[in-house]
Structures are given as structure tokens and as C-alpha cells.
Design a protein around this motif. Sequence first.
Motif, PDB file in Angstrom:
ATOM      1  N   ALA A  93       0.740  -1.273  -0.088  1.00 58.74           N
ATOM      2  CA  ALA A  93       0.129  -0.033   0.085  1.00 58.74           C
ATOM      3  C   ALA A  93       0.816   1.249  -0.168  1.00 58.74           C
ATOM      4  CB  ALA A  93      -0.992   0.030   1.267  1.00 58.74           C
ATOM      5  N   GLY A  94       0.227   2.394  -0.359  1.00 57.78           N
ATOM      6  CA  GLY A  94       0.996   3.771  -0.403  1.00 57.78           C
ATOM      7  C   GLY A  94       0.104   4.672   0.226  1.00 57.78           C
ATOM      8  N   ALA A  95       0.519   5.863   0.710  1.00 59.11           N
ATOM      9  CA  ALA A  95      -0.158   6.806   1.371  1.00 59.11           C
ATOM     10  C   ALA A  95       0.575   8.008   1.310  1.00 59.11           C
ATOM     11  CB  ALA A  95      -0.660   6.446   2.794  1.00 59.11           C
ATOM     12  N   PRO A  96       0.056   9.216   0.850  1.00 59.32           N
ATOM     13  CA  PRO A  96       0.826  10.655   0.525  1.00 59.32           C
ATOM     14  C   PRO A  96       0.831  11.232   2.205  1.00 59.32           C
ATOM     15  CG  PRO A  96      -1.429  11.112  -0.037  1.00 59.32           C
ATOM     16  CD  PRO A  96      -1.321   9.314   0.106  1.00 59.32           C
ATOM     17  N   PHE A  97       1.631  12.149   2.237  1.00 60.50           N
ATOM     18  CA  PHE A  97       1.918  12.744   3.597  1.00 60.50           C
ATOM     19  C   PHE A  97       2.350  14.105   3.530  1.00 60.50           C
ATOM     20  CE2 PHE A  97       6.202  11.077   2.688  1.00 60.50           C
ATOM     21  CZ  PHE A  97       6.959  11.754   3.433  1.00 60.50           C
ATOM     22  N   VAL A  98       2.132  14.798   4.610  1.00 59.01           N
ATOM     23  CA  VAL A  98       2.886  16.107   4.678  1.00 59.01           C
ATOM     24  C   VAL A  98       3.617  16.437   5.714  1.00 59.01           C
ATOM     25  CG1 VAL A  98       2.454  18.804   4.566  1.00 59.01           C
ATOM     26  CG2 VAL A  98       1.195  17.344   3.013  1.00 59.01           C
ATOM     27  N   ASN A  99       4.715  16.581   5.845  1.00 56.45           N
ATOM     28  CA  ASN A  99       5.415  16.816   7.114  1.00 56.45           C
ATOM     29  C   ASN A  99       5.953  18.073   7.091  1.00 56.45           C
ATOM     30  OD1 ASN A  99       5.828  14.359   8.200  1.00 56.45           O
ATOM     31  ND2 ASN A  99       7.692  13.742   7.238  1.00 56.45           N
ATOM     32  N   GLY A 100       6.072  18.725   8.314  1.00 56.53           N
ATOM     33  CA  GLY A 100       6.259  19.899   8.924  1.00 56.53           C
ATOM     34  C   GLY A 100       6.695  20.076  10.496  1.00 56.53           C
ATOM     35  N   GLU A 139      -9.865   7.936  12.439  1.00 47.12           N
ATOM     36  CA  GLU A 139     -10.764   8.157  11.233  1.00 47.12           C
ATOM     37  C   GLU A 139     -11.401   9.753  11.461  1.00 47.12           C
ATOM     38  OE1 GLU A 139     -10.688   5.458  12.607  1.00 47.12           O
ATOM     39  OE2 GLU A 139     -10.042   4.155  11.100  1.00 47.12           O
ATOM     40  N   SER A 140     -11.260  10.255  12.889  1.00 49.79           N
ATOM     41  CA  SER A 140     -11.755  11.421  13.127  1.00 49.79           C
ATOM     42  C   SER A 140     -11.019  12.612  12.663  1.00 49.79           C
ATOM     43  CB  SER A 140     -11.802  11.602  14.774  1.00 49.79           C
ATOM     44  OG  SER A 140     -12.448  10.358  15.293  1.00 49.79           O
ATOM     45  N   LEU A 141      -9.867  12.517  11.974  1.00 50.16           N
ATOM     46  CA  LEU A 141      -9.337  13.223  11.298  1.00 50.16           C
ATOM     47  C   LEU A 141     -10.104  13.675  10.013  1.00 50.16           C
ATOM     48  CD1 LEU A 141      -5.621  12.556  12.173  1.00 50.16           C
ATOM     49  CD2 LEU A 141      -6.901  14.059  13.077  1.00 50.16           C
ATOM     50  N   ARG A 142     -10.796  14.403  10.001  1.00 48.85           N
ATOM     51  CA  ARG A 142     -11.699  14.973   8.791  1.00 48.85           C
ATOM     52  C   ARG A 142     -11.157  16.254   8.225  1.00 48.85           C
ATOM     53  NH1 ARG A 142     -15.598  13.240  12.595  1.00 48.85           N
ATOM     54  NH2 ARG A 142     -16.236  11.259  12.201  1.00 48.85           N
ATOM     55  N   PRO A 143     -11.159  16.183   6.755  1.00 48.01           N
ATOM     56  CA  PRO A 143     -10.674  17.424   6.080  1.00 48.01           C
ATOM     57  C   PRO A 143     -11.845  18.694   6.487  1.00 48.01           C
ATOM     58  CG  PRO A 143     -11.886  16.137   4.760  1.00 48.01           C
ATOM     59  CD  PRO A 143     -11.593  15.414   5.852  1.00 48.01           C
ATOM     60  N   GLY A 144     -10.967  19.805   6.868  1.00 47.17           N
ATOM     61  CA  GLY A 144     -11.734  20.911   7.181  1.00 47.17           C
ATOM     62  C   GLY A 144     -12.033  21.010   8.516  1.00 47.17           C
ATOM     63  N   GLN A 213      -1.900  20.824   4.092  1.00 53.20           N
ATOM     64  CA  GLN A 213      -1.955  21.314   2.816  1.00 53.20           C
ATOM     65  C   GLN A 213      -2.231  22.817   3.002  1.00 53.20           C
ATOM     66  OE1 GLN A 213      -3.894  18.615   0.240  1.00 53.20           O
ATOM     67  NE2 GLN A 213      -2.189  17.974  -0.469  1.00 53.20           N
ATOM     68  N   VAL A 214      -3.573  23.165   3.360  1.00 53.09           N
ATOM     69  CA  VAL A 214      -3.877  24.688   3.706  1.00 53.09           C
ATOM     70  C   VAL A 214      -3.134  25.325   4.455  1.00 53.09           C
ATOM     71  CG1 VAL A 214      -5.885  25.684   4.578  1.00 53.09           C
ATOM     72  CG2 VAL A 214      -6.466  23.891   3.150  1.00 53.09           C
ATOM     73  N   LEU A 215      -2.770  24.689   5.677  1.00 52.10           N
ATOM     74  CA  LEU A 215      -1.840  25.209   6.559  1.00 52.10           C
ATOM     75  C   LEU A 215      -0.490  25.599   6.163  1.00 52.10           C
ATOM     76  CD1 LEU A 215      -1.821  26.551   9.800  1.00 52.10           C
ATOM     77  CD2 LEU A 215      -0.839  24.349  10.233  1.00 52.10           C
ATOM     78  N   ASP A 220      -2.168  21.010  -3.816  1.00 51.97           N
ATOM     79  CA  ASP A 220      -2.420  19.772  -4.131  1.00 51.97           C
ATOM     80  C   ASP A 220      -1.166  18.989  -3.874  1.00 51.97           C
ATOM     81  OD1 ASP A 220      -4.190  17.857  -4.494  1.00 51.97           O
ATOM     82  OD2 ASP A 220      -3.258  17.331  -6.427  1.00 51.97           O
ATOM     83  N   SER A 221      -0.055  19.689  -3.420  1.00 49.06           N
ATOM     84  CA  SER A 221       1.179  18.867  -3.328  1.00 49.06           C
ATOM     85  C   SER A 221       1.537  18.353  -2.141  1.00 49.06           C
ATOM     86  CB  SER A 221       2.364  19.906  -3.691  1.00 49.06           C
ATOM     87  OG  SER A 221       2.311  20.423  -4.904  1.00 49.06           O
ATOM     88  N   VAL A 222       2.296  17.221  -1.847  1.00 44.40           N
ATOM     89  CA  VAL A 222       2.541  16.685  -0.592  1.00 44.40           C
ATOM     90  C   VAL A 222       4.176  16.829  -0.327  1.00 44.40           C
ATOM     91  CG1 VAL A 222       0.548  15.376  -0.754  1.00 44.40           C
ATOM     92  CG2 VAL A 222       2.514  14.413  -1.658  1.00 44.40           C
TER      93      VAL A 222
END
Length: 414
Positions: A93-100, A139-144, A213-215, A220-222
Motif C-alpha cells: 500500500a501507499g499513502a501521501p503525507f505532509v511533514n512540517g 478516522e476522526s481527522l476529517r478535512p476542514g 496542505q492548507v496550513l 495539491d502537493s505533498v
Amino acid sequence: MHWPFEAFIGLRYLRAKRRNGFISFISLISIVGIALGVAALIIVLSVMNGFQKEIRGRILSVASHLEVSTYDGRLDHWRQVAQVGSAQPHVLAGAPFVNGQGLFSAYGNVRGGLVRGIEPALEDKVVDVGRHMVAGKLESLRPGEFGMALGAELARQLNVGLGDKVMLFVPQGTITPAGMLPRSKQFTVVGIFKVDMFEFDASLAMVNLRDAQVLSRMGDSVSGVRFKLDDPMLAPTVKQALRAKLPQNLVTDWTDTNSNYFRAVQIEKRMMTIILTLIVAVAAFNLVSTLVMVVTDKQADIAILRTLGASPASIMKIFMIQGSVAGVLGTLSGVASGVLIALNLDVIVPLIERVIGSKILSSEVYMIDYLPSDVQWSDVSTITLISLALALFATLYPSWRAARTQPAEALRYE
């Protein structure tokens, strides 16, 4: 059953008699020394194997087996990368991520840490964080909705629980008339996880991928794509294949990101093996002094055997059998006690901690707070063979010396 006379006499010499009881006592000390050295070697290697296995499992419960990113930290065509990576053999499996990096503030408490944006549905297929949730759900981490899952130690340091608010400050600044100000956003704690690794429990926070991504103003990049393999040990091989497919990207695996730690453990394991093997060698070579004293004590017996027709080779076999039996007894005793203790460390160590009233290991220093054990039979067999070989080697000189005994010289003063 008829024993060869060399074996019969060699085994007979092992039995203590009134006039050579001291020699038998020294022989017993040699057997005990070999047993202690072998047992210590098995226990130490089992603990180091268990420590390495446990830490590796905990690291991989948060860190992926394989990551594809870019040198500037911004991956635009991540869907194509995910498709290419998922098509590789052994990739599950694969999954995108944003690190900071971020600064967390709540109730006057401020802590720094790592902020990771994830897709909960995909992330759960890549790492095992979902199974380590002690409160809430991934699963409680919903967008927005700007929810956040915190490590248990980080949540404790911030003094927050489910439903509490945490202010997150990120390095990406906002230009205002007053100058450059750090960007900030208020998040709600919707989950707390505990992977039993202080490094992650005290510094990691996860948010939804879209919120990150918004923050971070990434559109749309990761930051990259993480992959899970059916066998983590194949990560270097799959990494090389992916580098050929994605030459413009940075491909790393879990052995790269934790190379210093695992290299240090491996070096430490080798050094402990050498040191403890030397202890076994010292105990084994105590047999030399024991057999030399036996040979000196049995000069008359050796001379009589020679006059009765025993060859020098037979005399040598007698004392090699005597020393080898002592080595075998010590080795087998050490293997039995070492394996028994290594398999029951989970009972023995807590008992010792209750007696002394304190913890042997601190999770802040050693990442885990107990002694794991992983008995690998390949190590046990190697230790057994080395110990037996050392014991056999230790018998050669005294046996050779006994074989050179001249009957006339030995019986001159008898």
C-alpha cells in the motif's frame, strides 16, 4: 556395551578421589566457568536481538518502510508516484503525507514537535498507528474540521485531552504591517496514540492531509508518499528498483532514516559477542591447567599404560576425552540455563525490579522500559560450537604432553 579403554579411563579420571580432590575441584570450577560464560553470552545476545526487534517494530509502527519525496520537500505529481510505487513487487500500500515542524501551545504549555498530514484511510494501511490509539480514532481527522491526534506524552506535556483546543504555530510566516509573523491555527484534539516510543509519543502530531496542505500553502502537493512492504527487510532492494523508475525523486527506506541507531546496535552486539566469547575462552583454557595437573598426578599410571602396550595416541585420547567431557558438560549446562533464563526474562526482570524498588530501564533513555528477549537458535548453535571447539582446543597441549611421557623416567622414583 563395550567402551574403548581410552574412554573408560578418561571418564574414570573425572571422578574425584581422596588424593586428587583438589584437581577435581579445579575441574568443577572450569565447568562452572564455561557454563556461566555460555549462559551470559546467550542471554546478552537474546536481549540485544529482542531490543533490536522491538525497537524496529515500534519504529515501523509510525515510520513507513519506504518513502518517495523530493529534495525541496514538495512533490507535485504524487499520484503518479503512488501508482508507480504500488506497482512494484512486495509493495502492499501507499499513502501521501505532509511533514512540517510546529510549535504547540495549550493552557500556557508550549512544546515543539513534528506535524504530519495524513489521509486516515490510507495511512492505516501503511503504518499501525490506528491500533495504538488510546483515545479517539484516526478516522476522526476529517478535512476542514482541523482535528489533531497527539502522542500520549505530548498530550500529557500540554495537559490536554479529547475535545481540548491546541494552538499550532508553523514556520511559514505571514507578512503583516508589523512584519513577518508565524502562521497559526487552532486545532481540536480528536485522538491520542501511544506507540511506546518516547521519541514519537513526545513529539508527533497528526492532522488531516488537506488541513496540512492548507496550513502549509502547498495546494495539491505533498511532502512525499509512504509505502508498506510485505517484508520490511526487502526495503533496500525495492528502493533500488524505485530509484530506477523515479530517478528525479528522493527514495529512502527505514534503514536509511534509522541507520545510525541500527549500526550502533550491530556494533555493540559484535563487541559484546567478542568480549563474552573471551570469557568463555578463559574458562575453557582453565581446563589446560586442570589437565596439566592431572597429567602430572598420573605420571605413574601413564607409564604403566605405556608398558602394557598403550600407544602415545591412546594416551592422548584419554586426556582429550577427559577435557572434552568437562567442556561438553559446561557447554550444555550453560546452554540450558542461558536459554531458560532468556525465555523467562519477562518474569525474572519484573521480580528483580520489585526487589530493588526501581526500574532497570528508563523509556526516555532506552526507548523501552523493559528487557525484551528474542532467542535465535542460530546464535545458540554458534555459541555451542564455539564453546565446544575452545574446550577441545584447550585439551590438545596437556594431552600431547601426556603422550610424550617416557615410562622409564616416570617410574624411576616410584
